[in-house]
Design a protein around this motif. Structure first.
Motif, PDB file in Angstrom:
ATOM      1  N   ARG A  87       0.721  -1.237  -0.730  1.00  0.00           N
ATOM      2  CA  ARG A  87      -0.055  -0.047  -0.192  1.00  0.00           C
ATOM      3  C   ARG A  87       0.585   1.267   0.002  1.00  0.00           C
ATOM      4  NH1 ARG A  87      -3.799  -1.115   4.645  1.00  0.00           N
ATOM      5  NH2 ARG A  87      -3.996   1.520   4.608  1.00  0.00           N
ATOM      6  N   MET A  88       2.125   0.899   0.884  1.00  0.00           N
ATOM      7  CA  MET A  88       2.556   2.376   0.599  1.00  0.00           C
ATOM      8  C   MET A  88       3.587   2.292  -0.937  1.00  0.00           C
ATOM      9  SD  MET A  88       4.736   2.623   4.030  1.00  0.00           S
ATOM     10  CE  MET A  88       4.479   3.431   5.825  1.00  0.00           C
ATOM     11  N   GLN A  89       4.345   1.961  -1.349  1.00  0.00           N
ATOM     12  CA  GLN A  89       4.438   1.842  -2.785  1.00  0.00           C
ATOM     13  C   GLN A  89       3.135   2.309  -3.897  1.00  0.00           C
ATOM     14  OE1 GLN A  89       5.279  -2.670  -3.505  1.00  0.00           O
ATOM     15  NE2 GLN A  89       8.108  -1.854  -2.383  1.00  0.00           N
ATOM     16  N   GLN A  90       2.047   2.233  -3.122  1.00  0.00           N
ATOM     17  CA  GLN A  90       1.186   2.530  -4.961  1.00  0.00           C
ATOM     18  C   GLN A  90       0.723   4.018  -3.361  1.00  0.00           C
ATOM     19  OE1 GLN A  90      -2.813   0.040  -3.323  1.00  0.00           O
ATOM     20  NE2 GLN A  90      -1.596  -1.751  -4.635  1.00  0.00           N
ATOM     21  N   ALA A  91       0.702   4.476  -2.547  1.00  0.00           N
ATOM     22  CA  ALA A  91       0.886   6.089  -1.811  1.00  0.00           C
ATOM     23  C   ALA A  91       1.632   6.542  -2.247  1.00  0.00           C
ATOM     24  CB  ALA A  91       0.397   5.594  -0.698  1.00  0.00           C
ATOM     25  N   VAL A  92       2.753   5.972  -3.038  1.00  0.00           N
ATOM     26  CA  VAL A  92       4.101   7.401  -3.242  1.00  0.00           C
ATOM     27  C   VAL A  92       4.419   6.976  -4.997  1.00  0.00           C
ATOM     28  CG1 VAL A  92       5.345   6.571  -1.149  1.00  0.00           C
ATOM     29  CG2 VAL A  92       6.052   5.619  -3.698  1.00  0.00           C
ATOM     30  N   ARG A  93       2.895   6.734  -5.963  1.00  0.00           N
ATOM     31  CA  ARG A  93       3.306   6.703  -6.794  1.00  0.00           C
ATOM     32  C   ARG A  93       1.163   7.763  -7.356  1.00  0.00           C
ATOM     33  NH1 ARG A  93       6.344   4.414 -10.305  1.00  0.00           N
ATOM     34  NH2 ARG A  93       7.519   2.690  -8.898  1.00  0.00           N
ATOM     35  N   TYR A  94       1.775   8.680  -8.534  1.00  0.00           N
ATOM     36  CA  TYR A  94       0.845   8.406  -9.187  1.00  0.00           C
ATOM     37  C   TYR A  94      -0.339   8.112  -9.370  1.00  0.00           C
ATOM     38  CZ  TYR A  94       3.383  13.677  -8.256  1.00  0.00           C
ATOM     39  OH  TYR A  94       4.343  14.909  -7.590  1.00  0.00           O
ATOM     40  N   PRO A  95      -1.377   8.520  -8.938  1.00  0.00           N
ATOM     41  CA  PRO A  95      -2.499   7.530 -10.342  1.00  0.00           C
ATOM     42  C   PRO A  95      -2.602   7.629 -11.742  1.00  0.00           C
ATOM     43  CG  PRO A  95      -3.883   8.879  -8.152  1.00  0.00           C
ATOM     44  CD  PRO A  95      -2.829   9.475  -8.511  1.00  0.00           C
ATOM     45  N   GLU A  96      -2.882   6.713 -12.703  1.00  0.00           N
ATOM     46  CA  GLU A  96      -2.882   7.378 -13.521  1.00  0.00           C
ATOM     47  C   GLU A  96      -4.121   8.341 -14.166  1.00  0.00           C
ATOM     48  OE1 GLU A  96      -1.227   5.580 -16.173  1.00  0.00           O
ATOM     49  OE2 GLU A  96      -0.412   3.975 -14.908  1.00  0.00           O
ATOM     50  N   GLY A  97      -3.685   8.300 -15.443  1.00  0.00           N
ATOM     51  CA  GLY A  97      -4.691  10.335 -15.544  1.00  0.00           C
ATOM     52  C   GLY A  97      -3.892  11.444 -14.596  1.00  0.00           C
ATOM     53  N   ILE A  98      -2.967  11.448 -13.951  1.00  0.00           N
ATOM     54  CA  ILE A  98      -2.518  12.209 -13.165  1.00  0.00           C
ATOM     55  C   ILE A  98      -0.939  13.115 -13.442  1.00  0.00           C
ATOM     56  CG2 ILE A  98      -2.012  13.288 -11.024  1.00  0.00           C
ATOM     57  CD1 ILE A  98      -5.047  13.020 -11.417  1.00  0.00           C
ATOM     58  N   SER A  99      -0.864  14.047 -14.111  1.00  0.00           N
ATOM     59  CA  SER A  99       0.249  14.739 -14.038  1.00  0.00           C
ATOM     60  C   SER A  99       1.459  14.289 -13.187  1.00  0.00           C
ATOM     61  CB  SER A  99       0.378  16.612 -14.310  1.00  0.00           C
ATOM     62  OG  SER A  99      -0.263  16.813 -14.913  1.00  0.00           O
ATOM     63  N   GLY A 100       2.822  13.757 -13.854  1.00  0.00           N
ATOM     64  CA  GLY A 100       3.278  12.973 -12.997  1.00  0.00           C
ATOM     65  C   GLY A 100       4.148  14.569 -12.859  1.00  0.00           C
ATOM     66  N   LEU A 101       5.319  13.806 -11.913  1.00  0.00           N
ATOM     67  CA  LEU A 101       6.431  15.234 -10.862  1.00  0.00           C
ATOM     68  C   LEU A 101       7.001  16.292 -12.322  1.00  0.00           C
ATOM     69  CD1 LEU A 101       7.659  16.209  -8.513  1.00  0.00           C
ATOM     70  CD2 LEU A 101       9.577  14.862  -8.674  1.00  0.00           C
ATOM     71  N   ASP A 102       7.232  15.230 -13.371  1.00  0.00           N
ATOM     72  CA  ASP A 102       8.429  16.306 -14.403  1.00  0.00           C
ATOM     73  C   ASP A 102       6.552  16.988 -15.549  1.00  0.00           C
ATOM     74  OD1 ASP A 102       6.350  14.349 -15.413  1.00  0.00           O
ATOM     75  OD2 ASP A 102       6.584  14.251 -17.566  1.00  0.00           O
ATOM     76  N   LYS A 103       5.965  17.053 -14.566  1.00  0.00           N
ATOM     77  CA  LYS A 103       5.341  18.101 -15.326  1.00  0.00           C
ATOM     78  C   LYS A 103       4.729  19.093 -13.801  1.00  0.00           C
ATOM     79  CE  LYS A 103       3.767  16.483 -19.355  1.00  0.00           C
ATOM     80  NZ  LYS A 103       4.614  15.259 -19.315  1.00  0.00           N
ATOM     81  N   ARG A 104       5.538  19.090 -12.962  1.00  0.00           N
ATOM     82  CA  ARG A 104       4.887  19.522 -11.144  1.00  0.00           C
ATOM     83  C   ARG A 104       6.266  20.939 -11.015  1.00  0.00           C
ATOM     84  NH1 ARG A 104       0.335  17.132  -8.609  1.00  0.00           N
ATOM     85  NH2 ARG A 104      -0.590  15.763 -10.462  1.00  0.00           N
ATOM     86  N   VAL A 105       7.653  19.539 -11.619  1.00  0.00           N
ATOM     87  CA  VAL A 105       8.795  21.115 -11.075  1.00  0.00           C
ATOM     88  C   VAL A 105       8.910  21.563 -12.348  1.00  0.00           C
ATOM     89  CG1 VAL A 105       9.019  19.129  -9.326  1.00  0.00           C
ATOM     90  CG2 VAL A 105      10.203  19.036 -11.700  1.00  0.00           C
ATOM     91  N   SER A 106      10.236  22.387 -12.701  1.00  0.00           N
ATOM     92  CA  SER A 106      10.920  23.284 -13.614  1.00  0.00           C
ATOM     93  C   SER A 106      11.515  21.998 -14.206  1.00  0.00           C
ATOM     94  CB  SER A 106      11.671  24.309 -13.229  1.00  0.00           C
ATOM     95  OG  SER A 106      12.936  23.627 -11.685  1.00  0.00           O
TER      96      SER A 106
END
Length: 295
Positions: A87-106
């Motif tokens: 469950r923790m491994q799932q919690a540290v991932r963005y769900p499918e269809g949600i922007s990833g970290l590459d779209k959230r930082v410069s």
């Protein structure tokens, strides 16, 4: 995973203790809290250690010997179970269809993340959909291992001992609460969270030496300066959510412990004891007698 904050490398060790007046000359991370004849011991822990950091300061064993029950931040046995780890491994991932970290930082910061990630021998594709918490926890644990931080932390040490000795154990909060905290790390301020975390990886050797030496020597002003000041200033929302609010949720439980006869030994990350918002000051404000446990 317990105890992470935006100042992640320092917070993973979590070795800040209270700076209220009564602590100024107390070279200890263990406190005796009394209400009449009822007693609770409160110990500030380090979640990770080196083999050379053992044996632990003797006041921990003194409190353990007097305690009928040990209370940790959460149920450690459940926390380490395969089901919760998944469950923790799932919690540290963005769900499918949600922007990833590459779209959230410069773009420059993301390139730096990829560079550091691959320097640790990790494949770049493994970054896909990881939240800031997943990236930083992975890098921090690999970094700690590189500098020799590979021994049981105090929490796990005493949980194992209590289990072997048949002493009951409990947690102050649920595993579900821990998972929610984990998934939310850095949310809304990903750029700052990742930048600070990567910066601290470069300083890891010196930081761990400073923190363990200050914790073991009871140099409370040094410990407060190392962690709490930065947390309040650089990420006040995270500081409130991960430290202040949790302390407020734990205090009524400690109140209840001080109304019964069994003696509990409460072991939490030492940052939770620090400053005016910390457990030690808050327990004093409630009128309890709070005194350091001498060696």
């Amino acid at each position: 995973m317990v105890g992470f904050t935006a100042r992640l490398f320092r917070a993973v060790v979590l070795c800040v203790v209270s700076v209220v007046t009564v602590t100024a000359t107390a070279a200890t991370s263990v406190w005796k809290v009394s209400s009449g004849d009822n007693v609770v011991y409160v110990g500030g822990t380090l979640h990770v250690l080196r083999q050379s950091d053992y044996p632990l300061p003797p006041e921990f064993d003194r409190a353990y010997q007097h305690a009928d029950k040990l209370v940790f931040e959460t149920d450690l046995e459940q926390l380490h179970s395969a089901e919760v780890l998944q469950r923790m491994q799932q919690a540290v991932r963005y769900p499918e269809g949600i922007s990833g970290l590459d779209k959230r930082v410069s773009a420059p910061l993301y390139q730096r993340i990829v560079r550091v990630w691959t320097q640790y021998g990790l494949p770049a594709e493994a970054l896909d959909r990881l939240r800031p918490s997943g990236i930083v926890i992975t890098l921090t644990m690999l970094n700690l291992k590189q500098i020799g931080v590979d021994a049981q932390g105090i929490d796990d040490f005493y949980h194992s001992r209590a289990t072997a000795d048949g002493k009951p154990v409990a947690g102050l909060e649920s595993v579900e609460q821990q998972i929610r905290l984990l998934s939310g790390m850095g949310a809304g301020d990903e750029e700052k969270f990742m930048r600070i975390s990567l910066d601290e990886l470069d300083q890891s050797g010196g930081i761990i030496n400073e923190m363990v030496a200050a914790w073991r020597g009871g140099r409370l002003a040094d410990l407060e300066h190392l962690v709490i000041d930065d947390m309040r200033r650089e990420s006040p929302a995270s500081f409130r959510a991960l430290m202040v609010d949790r302390n407020q949720q734990w205090l009524p439980q400690i109140d209840a412990m001080l109304r019964d006869r069994p003696v509990e030994f409460v072991l939490v990350g030492s940052g939770h004891l620090a400053g005016k918002e910390g457990l030690i000051n808050q327990l004093q404000q409630r009128g309890y007698r709070v005194e350091p446990v001498a060696e």
